[in-house]
Design a protein around this motif. Sequence first.
Motif, PDB file in Angstrom:
ATOM      1  N   GLU A   1       0.841  -1.211   0.000  1.00 10.68           N
ATOM      2  CA  GLU A   1       0.000   0.000   0.000  1.00 10.68           C
ATOM      3  C   GLU A   1       0.875   1.261   0.000  1.00 10.68           C
ATOM      4  OE1 GLU A   1      -3.907   1.336  -0.328  1.00 10.68           O
ATOM      5  OE2 GLU A   1      -3.130  -0.721  -0.278  1.00 10.68           O
ATOM      6  N   THR A   2       1.961   1.236   0.756  1.00  8.56           N
ATOM      7  CA  THR A   2       2.859   2.400   0.805  1.00  8.56           C
ATOM      8  C   THR A   2       3.554   2.593  -0.538  1.00  8.56           C
ATOM      9  OG1 THR A   2       3.266   1.894   3.136  1.00  8.56           O
ATOM     10  CG2 THR A   2       4.729   3.502   2.092  1.00  8.56           C
ATOM     11  N   ALA A   3       3.978   1.490  -1.165  1.00  7.37           N
ATOM     12  CA  ALA A   3       4.607   1.580  -2.490  1.00  7.37           C
ATOM     13  C   ALA A   3       3.634   2.184  -3.494  1.00  7.37           C
ATOM     14  CB  ALA A   3       5.065   0.206  -2.949  1.00  7.37           C
ATOM     15  N   LYS A   4       2.363   1.799  -3.391  1.00  2.50           N
ATOM     16  CA  LYS A   4       1.339   2.368  -4.280  1.00  2.50           C
ATOM     17  C   LYS A   4       1.219   3.875  -4.064  1.00  2.50           C
ATOM     18  CE  LYS A   4      -3.571   2.000  -5.411  1.00  2.50           C
ATOM     19  NZ  LYS A   4      -4.888   1.448  -5.003  1.00  2.50           N
ATOM     20  N   MET A   5       1.280   4.305  -2.773  1.00  2.00           N
ATOM     21  CA  MET A   5       1.230   5.748  -2.479  1.00  2.00           C
ATOM     22  C   MET A   5       2.448   6.463  -3.060  1.00  2.00           C
ATOM     23  SD  MET A   5      -0.058   5.544   1.462  1.00  2.00           S
ATOM     24  CE  MET A   5       0.036   7.290   1.783  1.00  2.00           C
ATOM     25  N   ILE A   6       3.637   5.855  -2.937  1.00  2.00           N
ATOM     26  CA  ILE A   6       4.846   6.478  -3.486  1.00  2.00           C
ATOM     27  C   ILE A   6       4.709   6.616  -4.998  1.00  2.00           C
ATOM     28  CG2 ILE A   6       7.332   6.159  -3.880  1.00  2.00           C
ATOM     29  CD1 ILE A   6       7.443   4.751  -1.127  1.00  2.00           C
ATOM     30  N   ARG A   7       4.191   5.558  -5.646  1.00  2.00           N
ATOM     31  CA  ARG A   7       4.046   5.588  -7.103  1.00  2.00           C
ATOM     32  C   ARG A   7       3.025   6.627  -7.556  1.00  2.00           C
ATOM     33  NH1 ARG A   7       1.583   1.566  -8.786  1.00  2.00           N
ATOM     34  NH2 ARG A   7       1.386   0.109  -7.067  1.00  2.00           N
ATOM     35  N   GLU A   8       1.838   6.586  -6.938  1.00  2.00           N
ATOM     36  CA  GLU A   8       0.730   7.405  -7.442  1.00  2.00           C
ATOM     37  C   GLU A   8       0.712   8.817  -6.867  1.00  2.00           C
ATOM     38  OE1 GLU A   8      -2.858   5.233  -6.808  1.00  2.00           O
ATOM     39  OE2 GLU A   8      -2.284   3.593  -8.154  1.00  2.00           O
ATOM     40  N   ASP A   9       1.100   8.957  -5.596  1.00  2.00           N
ATOM     41  CA  ASP A   9       1.009  10.276  -4.952  1.00  2.00           C
ATOM     42  C   ASP A   9       2.305  11.065  -5.042  1.00  2.00           C
ATOM     43  OD1 ASP A   9      -1.496   9.435  -4.281  1.00  2.00           O
ATOM     44  OD2 ASP A   9      -0.975   8.867  -2.227  1.00  2.00           O
ATOM     45  N   PHE A  10       3.430  10.364  -5.253  1.00  2.00           N
ATOM     46  CA  PHE A  10       4.718  11.063  -5.287  1.00  2.00           C
ATOM     47  C   PHE A  10       5.344  11.053  -6.684  1.00  2.00           C
ATOM     48  CE2 PHE A  10       9.372  11.199  -4.723  1.00  2.00           C
ATOM     49  CZ  PHE A  10       9.473  12.449  -4.120  1.00  2.00           C
ATOM     50  N   LEU A  11       5.547   9.864  -7.253  1.00  2.00           N
ATOM     51  CA  LEU A  11       6.275   9.777  -8.527  1.00  2.00           C
ATOM     52  C   LEU A  11       5.448  10.275  -9.708  1.00  2.00           C
ATOM     53  CD1 LEU A  11       8.081   6.321  -8.165  1.00  2.00           C
ATOM     54  CD2 LEU A  11       8.923   8.594  -7.594  1.00  2.00           C
ATOM     55  N   GLN A  12       4.146  10.037  -9.683  1.00  2.00           N
ATOM     56  CA  GLN A  12       3.307  10.428 -10.822  1.00  2.00           C
ATOM     57  C   GLN A  12       3.054  11.932 -10.792  1.00  2.00           C
ATOM     58  OE1 GLN A  12      -0.081   7.904 -11.129  1.00  2.00           O
ATOM     59  NE2 GLN A  12      -0.849   8.828 -13.003  1.00  2.00           N
ATOM     60  N   GLN A  13       3.206  12.582 -11.941  1.00  2.00           N
ATOM     61  CA  GLN A  13       2.954  14.023 -12.052  1.00  2.00           C
ATOM     62  C   GLN A  13       2.049  14.298 -13.247  1.00  2.00           C
ATOM     63  OE1 GLN A  13       7.443  15.041 -11.020  1.00  2.00           O
ATOM     64  NE2 GLN A  13       6.304  16.928 -11.256  1.00  2.00           N
ATOM     65  N   ASN A  14       1.401  15.461 -13.209  1.00  2.00           N
ATOM     66  CA  ASN A  14       0.529  15.869 -14.311  1.00  2.00           C
ATOM     67  C   ASN A  14       1.187  17.037 -15.029  1.00  2.00           C
ATOM     68  OD1 ASN A  14      -1.491  16.809 -16.027  1.00  2.00           O
ATOM     69  ND2 ASN A  14      -3.119  16.230 -14.602  1.00  2.00           N
ATOM     70  N   ALA A  15       1.672  16.791 -16.251  1.00  2.00           N
ATOM     71  CA  ALA A  15       2.404  17.822 -16.994  1.00  2.00           C
ATOM     72  C   ALA A  15       1.501  18.973 -17.435  1.00  2.00           C
ATOM     73  CB  ALA A  15       3.073  17.195 -18.221  1.00  2.00           C
TER      74      ALA A  15
END
Length: 589
Positions: free
Chosen positions: A489-503
């Motif tokens: 669940e934490t890895a999912k948060m890192i991926r979606e809430d931190f690594l993913q950006q909206n250009a």
Amino acid sequence: MSGRILKVSGPLVVADGLADANISDVVRVGGQRLIGEILTMTGDSASIQVYEETSGLGPGAVVETTGVPMSVELGPGLLENIYDGIQRPLEEVREKTGSTIARGVDIPALNRTRMWEFTPSVEPGAIVAGGSVLGTVDETNAVRHKIMVPPGVSGSVISIETGQFTVDQVIARVKTDDGVRDLTMMQRWPVRVNRPYVKKFMPSTPLCSGQRIIDTLFPIAKGGTAAVPGPFGSGKTVVQHQLAKWSDVDIVVYIGCGERGNEMTDVLMEFPELKDPRNGEPLMKRTVLIANTSDMPVAAREASIYTGITIAEYFRDMGYDVAVIADSTSRWAEALREMSGRLEEMPGEEGYPAYLSSRLAQFYERAGCVECIGGDGRRGTLTAIGAVSPPGGDTSEPVSQATMRIVKVFWGLDSSLAYARHFPAVNWLTSYSLYLDTLKPWYDGKYGAKFLENRNKAMTILDEEAELQEIVKLVGQDSLSAPDRLTLETAKMIREDFLQQNAFVDLDSYSSYEKQGRLLEIILQYYALCQDALRNGVTDIQALFGIEAREHIGRAKMIPPEEYDAKYDEILSAIVYQIEVITRGGESQ
């Protein structure tokens, strides 16, 4: 001096009667005076790479040598300009010839009629050498152009002018050992020759791109080298556009090398409208564009890379931070392969020439953090970032492998991430940065040791997730222990809430180091608090996943810069309180 064409094979022309010519000399071919460059010499016979369409040329046509190597013009007027691969200004070409580039068109790279206000910074009698600053020109509102003495010239200033001049008018006269030398605001430099510097240093400052996966997980240093490989549609060009828009450099040189015309059109349409985050001016005011699209002659791609890096070295010599963004070196390598095949050289792997690696190395080695010539100790940096387009995303092909042996940062793009709308589609499992150790003192000094500690924790969680996903595929997620489910669940948060950006959203398109550090810290704090709760007897892990504050973490990246400190403290307090309530409830059971 002139010779005669013996053979024409696509962009390759063989001519004789050129005994006094040299390799790399520029020649004019045929009645239309097409631009070419000598590749090899055998006696008085020369193999010539022609940078324009050769249809209609035949044996017997005249070839004239200019006696000078392929060079670029350097001076005021480079910024805001759009050139082709051999530094012809496309705006002026269009005015002269219409919508397409006519063959043999010869327009100087720098406008000879535009006047520039020159302000001298030395006086008559001053001793100057190559690289010494004679004065300045405010080329744009964003960049002050330093007029420098050309390398190899030294002596005392006899006279220096002030006022308005064109780039080819004399602004100073210098007495050298070889006589009096007239200096203009313009200088020429061969594109295949590195510009000189005093000393090269180990890069020690990161280049801030505003992209969280780059700045936090895989940073590049100013003066470093990076490759962005990925299959078609994985977002190489978009990543490079983001780097060009947001990188904290003074000058950007964007080279579109053999890319599709619509991608270059996007750059040409977007950049004049984009505002520079540092001064509010249009981004074009610190940008040089080299547009070399896939429908232009293939040989011109080979020159475009060298044209771009030479212009970048010139601005580096002024003491500026410069980024060269090449899209893509695979298209450039295809031009090498084409010419090598026509020269009938022994092919290497997959038909590429055997010298592919050394040519790539010659390009990337021109990056670096250097002390500039001129005697005033100024430093400049040149950062080289090249996209690689391996067929089908197979990075075992020669161009990717040669590039990976040279560059220190590898941002591997993944088509599955791109198709899942995860931007930037940089795969955190295959990417790496070899600058972490040299940049550690900078991070520790600016943001404390916690910044890189959190970075390493996040990478560990992402690595653990990859291992757990293999187990989930076999036995399902419900069979995992509570701590393992928390890791997922934490890895999912890192991926979606931190690594993913909206250009396309300004608040998320660029993220400062401070904001990146706080956002990652909140996610890792949530992880640590949940671990404590599990150790303290909480059995309902879904209750921990379902706390209200988790939604606020997901929206935290959209908080405006002036509000994020207070809002992040508020979110952290809410997480602590809500997990504490669940923990107390668990204990009371």
